[in-house]
Design a protein around this motif. Structure first.
Motif, PDB file in Angstrom:
ATOM      1  N   VAL A 280       0.851  -1.180   0.000  1.00  0.00           N
ATOM      2  CA  VAL A 280       0.000   0.000   0.000  1.00  0.00           C
ATOM      3  C   VAL A 280       0.893   1.238   0.000  1.00  0.00           C
ATOM      4  O   VAL A 280       1.794   1.360   0.833  1.00  0.00           O
ATOM      5  CB  VAL A 280      -0.914  -0.004   1.245  1.00  0.00           C
ATOM      6  CG1 VAL A 280      -1.716   1.280   1.315  1.00  0.00           C
ATOM      7  CG2 VAL A 280      -1.841  -1.212   1.224  1.00  0.00           C
ATOM      8  N   VAL A 281       0.651   2.125  -0.937  1.00  0.00           N
ATOM      9  CA  VAL A 281       1.413   3.376  -0.999  1.00  0.00           C
ATOM     10  C   VAL A 281       0.488   4.496  -0.523  1.00  0.00           C
ATOM     11  O   VAL A 281      -0.543   4.758  -1.136  1.00  0.00           O
ATOM     12  CB  VAL A 281       1.907   3.659  -2.437  1.00  0.00           C
ATOM     13  CG1 VAL A 281       2.827   4.871  -2.448  1.00  0.00           C
ATOM     14  CG2 VAL A 281       2.605   2.445  -3.026  1.00  0.00           C
TER      15      VAL A 281
ATOM     16  N   LEU B  75       7.448  -6.475  -8.104  1.00  0.00           N
ATOM     17  CA  LEU B  75       6.315  -6.405  -7.176  1.00  0.00           C
ATOM     18  C   LEU B  75       5.167  -5.656  -7.851  1.00  0.00           C
ATOM     19  O   LEU B  75       5.297  -4.489  -8.177  1.00  0.00           O
ATOM     20  CB  LEU B  75       6.772  -5.681  -5.902  1.00  0.00           C
ATOM     21  CG  LEU B  75       6.044  -6.005  -4.608  1.00  0.00           C
ATOM     22  CD1 LEU B  75       6.939  -5.685  -3.425  1.00  0.00           C
ATOM     23  CD2 LEU B  75       4.747  -5.278  -4.460  1.00  0.00           C
ATOM     24  N   LYS B  76       4.068  -6.365  -8.062  1.00  0.00           N
ATOM     25  CA  LYS B  76       3.005  -5.785  -8.883  1.00  0.00           C
ATOM     26  C   LYS B  76       1.759  -5.368  -8.097  1.00  0.00           C
ATOM     27  O   LYS B  76       1.015  -4.509  -8.516  1.00  0.00           O
ATOM     28  CB  LYS B  76       2.585  -6.794  -9.962  1.00  0.00           C
ATOM     29  CG  LYS B  76       3.714  -7.120 -10.936  1.00  0.00           C
ATOM     30  CD  LYS B  76       3.445  -6.552 -12.328  1.00  0.00           C
ATOM     31  CE  LYS B  76       4.723  -6.327 -13.116  1.00  0.00           C
ATOM     32  NZ  LYS B  76       5.526  -7.536 -13.308  1.00  0.00           N
ATOM     33  N   ARG B  77       1.530  -6.001  -6.970  1.00  0.00           N
ATOM     34  CA  ARG B  77       0.261  -5.766  -6.273  1.00  0.00           C
ATOM     35  C   ARG B  77       0.328  -4.512  -5.401  1.00  0.00           C
ATOM     36  O   ARG B  77       0.412  -4.578  -4.195  1.00  0.00           O
ATOM     37  CB  ARG B  77      -0.108  -6.996  -5.444  1.00  0.00           C
ATOM     38  CG  ARG B  77      -0.317  -8.242  -6.307  1.00  0.00           C
ATOM     39  CD  ARG B  77      -0.339  -9.503  -5.499  1.00  0.00           C
ATOM     40  NE  ARG B  77       0.916  -9.745  -4.816  1.00  0.00           N
ATOM     41  CZ  ARG B  77       1.974 -10.318  -5.371  1.00  0.00           C
ATOM     42  NH1 ARG B  77       1.923 -10.735  -6.625  1.00  0.00           N
ATOM     43  NH2 ARG B  77       3.073 -10.489  -4.682  1.00  0.00           N
ATOM     44  N   LEU B  78       0.291  -3.371  -6.081  1.00  0.00           N
ATOM     45  CA  LEU B  78       0.415  -2.081  -5.401  1.00  0.00           C
ATOM     46  C   LEU B  78      -0.917  -1.346  -5.378  1.00  0.00           C
ATOM     47  O   LEU B  78      -1.622  -1.337  -6.392  1.00  0.00           O
ATOM     48  CB  LEU B  78       1.419  -1.216  -6.171  1.00  0.00           C
ATOM     49  CG  LEU B  78       2.798  -1.023  -5.556  1.00  0.00           C
ATOM     50  CD1 LEU B  78       3.537  -2.333  -5.527  1.00  0.00           C
ATOM     51  CD2 LEU B  78       3.576   0.002  -6.339  1.00  0.00           C
ATOM     52  N   TYR B  79      -1.224  -0.720  -4.271  1.00  0.00           N
ATOM     53  CA  TYR B  79      -2.469   0.039  -4.161  1.00  0.00           C
ATOM     54  C   TYR B  79      -2.188   1.388  -3.522  1.00  0.00           C
ATOM     55  O   TYR B  79      -1.292   1.521  -2.688  1.00  0.00           O
ATOM     56  CB  TYR B  79      -3.493  -0.734  -3.310  1.00  0.00           C
ATOM     57  CG  TYR B  79      -3.776  -2.086  -3.887  1.00  0.00           C
ATOM     58  CD1 TYR B  79      -4.738  -2.247  -4.865  1.00  0.00           C
ATOM     59  CD2 TYR B  79      -3.025  -3.187  -3.490  1.00  0.00           C
ATOM     60  CE1 TYR B  79      -4.972  -3.495  -5.439  1.00  0.00           C
ATOM     61  CE2 TYR B  79      -3.244  -4.438  -4.056  1.00  0.00           C
ATOM     62  CZ  TYR B  79      -4.222  -4.585  -5.022  1.00  0.00           C
ATOM     63  OH  TYR B  79      -4.431  -5.812  -5.592  1.00  0.00           O
ATOM     64  N   LEU B  80      -3.009   2.360  -3.892  1.00  0.00           N
ATOM     65  CA  LEU B  80      -2.839   3.713  -3.368  1.00  0.00           C
ATOM     66  C   LEU B  80      -3.897   4.001  -2.301  1.00  0.00           C
ATOM     67  O   LEU B  80      -5.058   3.639  -2.457  1.00  0.00           O
ATOM     68  CB  LEU B  80      -3.030   4.679  -4.539  1.00  0.00           C
ATOM     69  CG  LEU B  80      -2.357   6.043  -4.457  1.00  0.00           C
ATOM     70  CD1 LEU B  80      -0.853   5.892  -4.608  1.00  0.00           C
ATOM     71  CD2 LEU B  80      -2.889   6.944  -5.568  1.00  0.00           C
ATOM     72  N   VAL B  81      -3.479   4.663  -1.218  1.00  0.00           N
ATOM     73  CA  VAL B  81      -4.434   5.169  -0.233  1.00  0.00           C
ATOM     74  C   VAL B  81      -4.217   6.675  -0.120  1.00  0.00           C
ATOM     75  O   VAL B  81      -3.084   7.124   0.104  1.00  0.00           O
ATOM     76  CB  VAL B  81      -4.254   4.500   1.148  1.00  0.00           C
ATOM     77  CG1 VAL B  81      -4.966   5.290   2.239  1.00  0.00           C
ATOM     78  CG2 VAL B  81      -4.795   3.073   1.131  1.00  0.00           C
ATOM     79  N   GLY B  82      -5.276   7.435  -0.295  1.00  0.00           N
ATOM     80  CA  GLY B  82      -5.186   8.885  -0.151  1.00  0.00           C
ATOM     81  C   GLY B  82      -5.513   9.255   1.282  1.00  0.00           C
ATOM     82  O   GLY B  82      -6.597   8.954   1.772  1.00  0.00           O
TER      83      GLY B  82
ATOM     84  N   GLY C 225      -0.991   5.651 -11.886  1.00  0.00           N
ATOM     85  CA  GLY C 225      -1.357   4.348 -12.446  1.00  0.00           C
ATOM     86  C   GLY C 225      -1.515   3.250 -11.418  1.00  0.00           C
ATOM     87  O   GLY C 225      -1.292   2.076 -11.718  1.00  0.00           O
ATOM     88  N   LEU C 226      -1.891   3.620 -10.216  1.00  0.00           N
ATOM     89  CA  LEU C 226      -2.098   2.601  -9.182  1.00  0.00           C
ATOM     90  C   LEU C 226      -3.575   2.572  -8.786  1.00  0.00           C
ATOM     91  O   LEU C 226      -4.190   3.629  -8.639  1.00  0.00           O
ATOM     92  CB  LEU C 226      -1.272   2.918  -7.926  1.00  0.00           C
ATOM     93  CG  LEU C 226       0.246   2.924  -8.063  1.00  0.00           C
ATOM     94  CD1 LEU C 226       0.901   3.371  -6.762  1.00  0.00           C
ATOM     95  CD2 LEU C 226       0.745   1.546  -8.458  1.00  0.00           C
ATOM     96  N   PRO C 227      -4.150   1.386  -8.607  1.00  0.00           N
ATOM     97  CA  PRO C 227      -5.545   1.321  -8.180  1.00  0.00           C
ATOM     98  C   PRO C 227      -5.725   1.929  -6.787  1.00  0.00           C
ATOM     99  O   PRO C 227      -4.884   1.733  -5.904  1.00  0.00           O
ATOM    100  CB  PRO C 227      -5.858  -0.175  -8.168  1.00  0.00           C
ATOM    101  CG  PRO C 227      -4.553  -0.879  -8.253  1.00  0.00           C
ATOM    102  CD  PRO C 227      -3.549   0.069  -8.817  1.00  0.00           C
ATOM    103  N   LEU C 228      -6.798   2.665  -6.643  1.00  0.00           N
ATOM    104  CA  LEU C 228      -7.052   3.377  -5.391  1.00  0.00           C
ATOM    105  C   LEU C 228      -7.823   2.477  -4.421  1.00  0.00           C
ATOM    106  O   LEU C 228      -8.887   1.974  -4.746  1.00  0.00           O
ATOM    107  CB  LEU C 228      -7.880   4.619  -5.736  1.00  0.00           C
ATOM    108  CG  LEU C 228      -7.909   5.764  -4.755  1.00  0.00           C
ATOM    109  CD1 LEU C 228      -6.524   6.359  -4.565  1.00  0.00           C
ATOM    110  CD2 LEU C 228      -8.857   6.843  -5.287  1.00  0.00           C
TER     111      LEU C 228
END
Ligand SMILES: Nc1ncnc2c1ncn2[C@@H]1O[C@H](COP(=O)(O)OP(=O)(O)OP(=O)(O)O)[C@@H](O)[C@H]1O
Ligand SMILES: [Mg+2]
Length: 259
Positions: free
Chosen positions: A162-163, A187-194, A212-215
């Motif tokens: 999680v980024v 490492l591909k399974r990256l997600y964004l948290v705002g 380009g990261l899923p939120l």
């Protein structure tokens, strides 16, 4: 399930880690939260009381343990020492448990130039790899910025990274860098948290500018976060809006869990 939480300094990695840890613990899952930041703060965000925290000390500062396991004194450069010391008993022996969350502090290692390998660095590296192989129900890693410290083991075992970002271009820039580094090591399974989102404009900004990261979701800006810190209580108890968002994120993350 193994989740690593990263992002630029001060964006809210520790706050999010504490929230998600408590969500899973309240669901009755066994949680091991690892504070991998050189200056540990996770115990504070989790609201661990002083008497519980007294039982905690960062692994890299345990001089006797490092000597016992590696055969060399902390800080030694050169000479012989074990680069794969025994670490399997460390997570249980040197962590503390409060409200269902087990917490382990890694501590910091002074790197005297690039490529330095000293006994405490060998210890942390081996411990990190060991954590990746363990069968913990939930492992949460509160990281520091960057992914240089993530190796092959992390790539193979982490279910999600999680980024965390704030509604600023700077934190999105860091997120883009993290994405690139993560992609470089596969490492591909990256997600964004705002985090610290104050209004729809800021939410929209993050939605359109995402590198380009899923939120995964948003956490609102809420003065209750600082207040919880001042009062020494868990953010989870003091900021219901953040707790609710974290519950949704934890649900999504659990659905990504690999069999
Ligand atoms: N949603 C929020 N609303 C208001 N303040 C917040 C929020 N999330 C975090 N903060 C505040 O921002 C600061 C940084 O939060 P936190 O320690 O969680 O970030 P971090 O990314 O772990 O920082 P570091 O890089 O120093 O480890 C803290 O003072 C915290 O109280
Ligand atoms: Mg932090």
């Amino acid at each position: 399930m193994k989740i690593a939480i990263t992002g630029k300094g001060g964006v809210g990695k520790t706050t999010l880690t504490a929230l998600i840890a408590q969500v899973y613990a309240d669901q009755g899952r066994q949680v091991l939260a690892v504070d991998a930041d050189p200056s540990p703060c996770l115990a504070g965000a989790l609201g661990f009381p002083d008497e519980v925290r007294a039982g905690l000390s960062p692994i890299s500062e345990m001089d006797d343990l490092i000597l016992e396991r590696t055969g060399a004194k902390k800080g030694q450069v050169g000479g012989f020492f074990t680069i794969n010391p025994r670490v399997d008993d460390i997570p249980e022996r040197f962590s503390v448990l409060y409200r269902g969350v087990r917490l382990l502090e890694m501590g910091s290692v002074e790197t005297g130039g690039s490529g330095c390998i000293c006994p405490e660095a060998a210890m942390l590296k081996t411990l990190f790899t060991h954590l990746m192989f363990r069968k913990d129900e939930v492992l949460l890693l509160d990281m520091y910025a960057g992914v240089e410290h993530l190796g092959r083991a992390t790539v193979d075992f982490v279910d999600a990274m999680v980024v965390v970002v704030e509604p600023t271009r700077r934190s999105l820039g860091t997120a883009a860098q993290i994405k690139k580094l993560a992609n470089d090591i596969g490492l591909k399974r990256l997600y964004l948290v705002g985090n610290k989102v104050r209004n729809d404009d800021e939410a929209k900004f993050l939605e359109t500018e995402t590198p380009g990261l899923p939120l995964l979701g948003f956490l609102p800006a809420d003065m209750a976060v600082q207040e919880a810190d001042r009062l020494g209580i868990p953010v989870y108890d003091h900021a219901p809006a953040l707790k609710e968002s974290a519950q949704k994120m934890a649900g999504l993350l659990a659905s990504f869990e690999r069999a």
